[in-house]
Design a protein around this motif. Structure first.
Motif, mmCIF file in Angstrom:
data_model
loop_
_atom_site.group_PDB
_atom_site.id
_atom_site.type_symbol
_atom_site.label_atom_id
_atom_site.label_comp_id
_atom_site.label_asym_id
_atom_site.label_seq_id
_atom_site.Cartn_x
_atom_site.Cartn_y
_atom_site.Cartn_z
ATOM 1 N N LEU A 33 0.835 -1.199 0.000
ATOM 2 C CA LEU A 33 0.000 0.000 0.000
ATOM 3 C C LEU A 33 0.879 1.262 0.000
ATOM 4 O O LEU A 33 0.567 2.254 -0.671
ATOM 5 C CB LEU A 33 -0.915 0.003 1.215
ATOM 6 N N LEU A 34 1.982 1.221 0.736
ATOM 7 C CA LEU A 34 2.887 2.363 0.750
ATOM 8 C C LEU A 34 3.585 2.531 -0.598
ATOM 9 O O LEU A 34 3.797 3.657 -1.056
ATOM 10 C CB LEU A 34 3.929 2.188 1.858
ATOM 11 N N VAL A 35 3.937 1.414 -1.226
ATOM 12 C CA VAL A 35 4.548 1.474 -2.551
ATOM 13 C C VAL A 35 3.583 2.114 -3.536
ATOM 14 O O VAL A 35 3.965 2.958 -4.363
ATOM 15 C CB VAL A 35 4.976 0.067 -3.012
ATOM 16 N N THR A 36 2.320 1.744 -3.470
ATOM 17 C CA THR A 36 1.313 2.349 -4.346
ATOM 18 C C THR A 36 1.221 3.852 -4.091
ATOM 19 O O THR A 36 1.104 4.653 -5.027
ATOM 20 C CB THR A 36 -0.058 1.695 -4.110
ATOM 21 N N ALA A 37 1.310 4.249 -2.814
ATOM 22 C CA ALA A 37 1.213 5.669 -2.465
ATOM 23 C C ALA A 37 2.390 6.479 -2.984
ATOM 24 O O ALA A 37 2.295 7.704 -3.117
ATOM 25 C CB ALA A 37 1.100 5.816 -0.950
ATOM 26 N N LEU A 38 3.500 5.817 -3.296
ATOM 27 C CA LEU A 38 4.644 6.532 -3.864
ATOM 28 C C LEU A 38 4.326 7.132 -5.229
ATOM 29 O O LEU A 38 5.016 8.045 -5.687
ATOM 30 C CB LEU A 38 5.852 5.589 -3.998
#
Length: 316
Positions: A33-38
């Motif tokens: 989810l954090l990778v997507t938020a990047l």
């Protein structure tokens, strides 16, 4: 629900959702989810995602983070560089090494900073080449990598940089990096460090005074450090006193005793410590006078120095 908030059309809601992710019990694995938020269109969301990914060294995370070194927002680039600089596993260098050849100075400097602590031999060649980069920030980070690698092949280049780089901070970094030299290497480096004690920037002189002590004692180094006790900047004098103590330089005792009366209390403290380390009887009377110093720390250190000298057999 966290997924709904992450998909909100309001960037403020998405930013808060990213901040809440590490504390959420809705997901066992928040890294995807954090990778997507990047890749979020809002820089604030990307910034918080880059910060939150500190400590993750999975390939998918690194693969997503490294391109963020080119993010259009400076704060995101800085957060990404800071996160990557916390990497601990040498295997992670595989994702950073290609960025060492990036034409953008900011990307190259950040990659060098991140790869430094990993101490991977593969970084030596790119770091050595980066010493010639036009950007001072790149050169400074490259010096850091070479200092961590402690490879003797870098000594000549670092010595040249310490003497002639136009940027004072690069010269300071190069002087500090030369502290890994030893034995015969140290002898070849000492002339450069003693010259650095006369550098126009006091920060470089301060670093040279510190680094000289790491290379062991020599008459030339001692003489130059004693002269540094009269530097215009007390910060340089402090580091010179500290180094003379570590080197147990008896030739410095008169100058250190004089430093016990300097108006800057930090220098008086260092002089007392150094005199205790050298343990020369000539310092007993000046140290006894320092027992009445207006600074309680100076008084304490003078007393400690006298006690140390007694234990070492100097006459009380």
């Amino acid at each position: 629900m966290i997924h709904q908030r992450l998909a909100s059309p309001d960037p403020a809601v998405r930013r808060v959702a990213v901040l809440d992710l590490p504390y959420s019990d809705e997901e066992d694995d928040i890294a995807p989810l954090l990778v997507t938020a990047l890749a979020d269109p809002d820089a604030g969301v990307r910034l918080e995602a880059a910060k939150a990914l500190e400590g993750y060294e999975e390939a998918t995370v690194l693969q997503a983070l490294v391109p963020c070194l080119k993010d259009g927002d400076a704060a995101v680039r800085e957060a990404t560089a800071a996160t990557l600089a916390e990497l601990k596993q040498p295997a992670s260098a595989a994702w950073l090494l290609p960025a060492l050849a990036d034409p953008a100075p900011g990307v190259k400097a950040a990659a060098l900073r991140a790869v430094k602590a990993l101490r991977v031999p593969e970084a030596f060649g790119p770091a050595l080449a980066a010493l010639a980069d036009a950007d001072a920030g790149v050169r400074r980070e490259a010096v850091g990598v070479l200092g961590y690698l402690k490879d003797a092949r870098a000594i000549a280049a670092l010595t040249e940089l310490a003497a002639h780089d136009p940027d004072a901070e690069v010269r300071r970094a190069a002087v500090g990096a030369l502290g890994f030299a030893h034995e015969s290497q140290g002898l070849s480096v000492q002339p450069a460090l003693t010259r650095a004690l006369a550098d126009g920037a006091w920060q470089v002189r301060e670093e040279a005074a510190t680094t000289l002590a790491k290379l062991g004692s020599s008459a030339v180094a001692t003489d130059e450090l004693v002269r540094a006790l009269a530097d215009d900047y007390w910060q340089v004098r402090v580091k010179a006193a500290r180094s003379l103590g570590k080197l147990k330089a008896r030739a410095a005792v008169p100058a250190l005793c004089e430093a016990l009366q300097h108006e800057v209390s930090n220098l008086r403290k260092e002089a007392a410590i150094a005199l205790g380390e050298i343990a020369d009887p000539r310092a007993i009377t000046p140290l006894e006078r320092a027992l009445a110093d207006p600074d309680p720390d100076v008084r304490k250190l003078a007393k400690l120095a006298l006690t140390t000298m007694q234990l070492n057999g100097s006459p009380a």
